[in-house]
Structure formats: C-alpha cells, structure tokens
Design a protein around this motif. Structure first.
Motif, PDB file in Angstrom:
ATOM      1  N   ARG A 250       0.914  -1.355   0.082  1.00 61.68           N
ATOM      2  CA  ARG A 250      -0.031   0.158   0.032  1.00 61.68           C
ATOM      3  C   ARG A 250       0.889   1.291  -0.034  1.00 61.68           C
ATOM      4  O   ARG A 250       0.606   2.380  -0.772  1.00 61.68           O
ATOM      5  CB  ARG A 250      -0.980  -0.086   1.253  1.00 61.68           C
ATOM      6  N   SER A 253       2.530   1.607  -3.423  1.00 54.80           N
ATOM      7  CA  SER A 253       1.656   2.040  -4.543  1.00 54.80           C
ATOM      8  C   SER A 253       1.496   3.377  -4.297  1.00 54.80           C
ATOM      9  O   SER A 253       1.040   4.252  -5.587  1.00 54.80           O
ATOM     10  CB  SER A 253       0.560   1.331  -4.524  1.00 54.80           C
ATOM     11  N   ARG A 254       1.789   4.372  -3.247  1.00 47.46           N
ATOM     12  CA  ARG A 254       1.636   5.772  -2.962  1.00 47.46           C
ATOM     13  C   ARG A 254       2.798   6.349  -3.744  1.00 47.46           C
ATOM     14  O   ARG A 254       2.604   7.662  -3.598  1.00 47.46           O
ATOM     15  CB  ARG A 254       1.046   6.134  -1.766  1.00 47.46           C
ATOM     16  N   GLU A 262      -4.466   5.549  -9.970  1.00 48.66           N
ATOM     17  CA  GLU A 262      -5.280   5.669  -8.906  1.00 48.66           C
ATOM     18  C   GLU A 262      -6.349   4.443  -8.359  1.00 48.66           C
ATOM     19  O   GLU A 262      -6.298   4.165  -7.405  1.00 48.66           O
ATOM     20  CB  GLU A 262      -6.279   7.086  -9.127  1.00 48.66           C
ATOM     21  N   GLN A 265      -4.326   1.644  -7.101  1.00 51.16           N
ATOM     22  CA  GLN A 265      -4.006   2.111  -5.877  1.00 51.16           C
ATOM     23  C   GLN A 265      -5.083   1.796  -5.006  1.00 51.16           C
ATOM     24  O   GLN A 265      -4.949   1.377  -3.767  1.00 51.16           O
ATOM     25  CB  GLN A 265      -3.604   3.680  -5.545  1.00 51.16           C
ATOM     26  N   SER A 269      -5.564  -0.775  -1.832  1.00 55.54           N
ATOM     27  CA  SER A 269      -6.040  -0.316  -0.581  1.00 55.54           C
ATOM     28  C   SER A 269      -7.145  -1.199  -0.071  1.00 55.54           C
ATOM     29  O   SER A 269      -7.400  -1.448   1.369  1.00 55.54           O
ATOM     30  CB  SER A 269      -6.435   1.169  -0.571  1.00 55.54           C
TER      31      SER A 269
END
Length: 317
Positions: A250, A253-254, A262, A265, A269
């Motif tokens: 997580r 991925s950010r 997006e 992500q 999440s």
C-alpha cells in the motif's frame, strides 16, 4: 471511463470501512473484552503461584485490553464517517493499536521461548525461568515497543481540511517513501525477527522431544506444549503476514516515482483494508492460550466459578 472506475474503487473502500471494519472491530471488541477480562481476573484471584510463563501471558492480556479500548472510537468513526478533529486522540489511538500489535508478537515469542525452556529444564532451574527475569523481560518489551513506535507519531498525517479531518491509518498517511522505509523496519524487526525466533525454538523443541522419545521417555506430557507452539506459529503466519505485506505494498503504491494508477492504488487499498482486522484478531484469540498453556489455569478458574456460584447455596443451608 477511468474517472468512473476510480470513483467506484474509492466508493468500495468507503463501504468496506463503514460496514466491514466497523463490524469486524465490534466483534473483536466484544469477544476480546470478555475473554481478556476473564483471564485478568482469573490470574489475579485464582493463580496463587506465578511462574515466568504466567507473567508473559498476563502482560499479553494487558496489551490486548489496551488495544481493545481504542476500538469503540474506531467503530463509531468508521460507521458514521465522522472523525474527531483532535490530532492527539487520533495519533494516540493509532499508537496504541500498533503497540498492541508488536507487544503481542514479542510476548508470544517470549512465551514460546518459555515453553521450550520448560521442556528443556522441567525443574525451572534456568535463569530465564525465574519470575524476576520474566518481569525484567516484560518491562524491556514494553520499553522497546514504545521506543520502536515513537517515530510513528511523527509519520502520521495530521488532521486537516484536505483529508476531511479523517484519522488516516499509517499506510494511507504522510510521505509514502519515508513511511515505507519505517514500515520495512517494523516489518523486519517487529515481525520477521520474532517469527524466526519462534521458528528457531520450535525446531529446538522438536529435537528435544525426538531425543526424549528415542530415550524411551513418555511423550504424552510433551505433545501439548509442542502443539501450542505450532498453533502460535500458525497464528503468526496467517494473521500477521498478510497485513505486513499489504501495508508495505500500500505504501509502495503511493510513491509518486512508481506512477501507480489511482484505481490500482484503490484496489491495493481494498485488499489492505481486508487484512487489517485479521492482524488484530489475535487480541480475541489470545485468551485461548490462557486455557491451554499449562498450570491448570482452566481448572483453577472453573473451580473458582463453582465456588462463587456455590456460596449462596452453602449459606442457605
């Protein structure tokens, strides 16, 4: 189309947080409070002679109860999607949540070591089996976990109008690149090292049991500790591994440099949200250890309950 997909992914996560997290945390709170409260009072009022293993288990229960105290706030916030605008309340809640996670891991590791020593030194003559040593180790665990998690407060994102004053979890807040480094540190030293330690003593325990069987010693009294260590390792693997993997994924991925879409992500999440309650499910499961890990705790507790229930009858006579 991409915008709609992104909106759908975001909506899915909001639904999961509102219904899934609030439901799971409610169940963990109910089961955990009942189980750990029984254990704490059972140890205080039923156990006359404390051993090293009892001290670790008692501290484990205290750790679980501290964590369980944070759940009503989380359940209320997730279910109503309304968060307190106080940074202190949010950050202390997240700190206690992680403190329980890593203190539980360490106390379960200490218990596994204690189980091995009980088999290796059944007369309790090893220095690590002394009550004073167990108290010192317990204090060291608490201090170590607090020091280990102090940076967490700094890395957590403050509540601002930008994030709608939402108390974000660690993997969803702050600078992802910096947080990923710290998360890897916690994964290695807070989870993997204790797990390897447990596995190491599990192997040593198997060797001791095998040697005793070859020498013709009865293995009946040794099967129970062995089964409990296997159960502990299984709990580590099944509950804690997915959470730590997905927390790091997580955060990764950010990271802007990785240029993850997006919606991807949000999918990551979603999986991360699913793993979170399972990582803390140990707080509801841990009381099982109190009834299984020797010292006839279950028998003493049931005897105390029968004694309390029998008092009115005895008085009536």
């Amino acid at each position: 189309m991409a915008v709609n997909e992104s909106s759908d992914c975001f909506l899915t996560n909001r639904v999961l947080e509102k219904y899934y997290l609030s439901t799971m945390y409610s169940l963990e709170f109910t089961l955990g409070v009942i189980g750990n409260t029984i254990v704490v009072f059972g140890y205080i009022f039923c156990l006359k002679k404390w051993k090293s293993g009892n001290i670790y288990l008692f501290n484990l229960s205290i750790s679980d109860l501290l964590f369980l105290c944070t759940l009503p706030i989380l359940v209320n916030s997730y279910s109503h999607d309304q968060w307190s605008k106080e940074d202190i309340l949010c950050h202390s809640n997240r700190f206690l949540l992680h403190a329980n996670l890593y203190s539980s891991i360490l106390f379960l590791t200490a218990i596994s070591v204690d189980r091995y020593l009980l088999i290796k030194h059944p007369f309790g003559d090893h220095v690590l089996q002394r009550r004073r040593t167990a108290v010192m180790v317990s204090v060291a665990i608490w201090i170590g976990v607090i020091l280990e998690l102090l940076p967490l407060v700094h890395f957590l994102e403050p509540l601002t109008p930008t994030n709608n004053y939402k108390c974000l979890d660690y993997a969803s807040s702050g600078d992802p690149a910096t947080n990923l480094i710290y998360s890897m540190f916690l994964t290695v030293f807070g989870f993997l090292v204790p797990l390897l330690t447990m596995c190491h003593f599990y192997v040593k325990m198997v060797r001791v049991l095998k040697t005793r069987r070859e020498q013709g010693s009865s293995g009946l009294t040794l099967e129970k500790p062995l089964a409990l260590v296997i159960l502990t390792v299984a709990i580590f693997s099944l509950l804690f591994t997915p959470y730590h993997v997905m927390r790091n994924v997580r955060l990764a991925s950010r990271v802007p440099a990785l240029n993850v879409s997006e919606c991807t992500q949000e999918v990551i999440s979603t999986i991360y949200i699913i793993t979170r309650p399972f990582a803390f499910l140990n707080s509801a499961i841990n009381p099982v250890f109190y009834f299984l890990m020797g010292d006839h705790f279950r028998d003493m507790l049931m005897a105390k309950i029968r004694q309390l229930l029998g008092r009115p009858t005895a008085t009536g006579k």
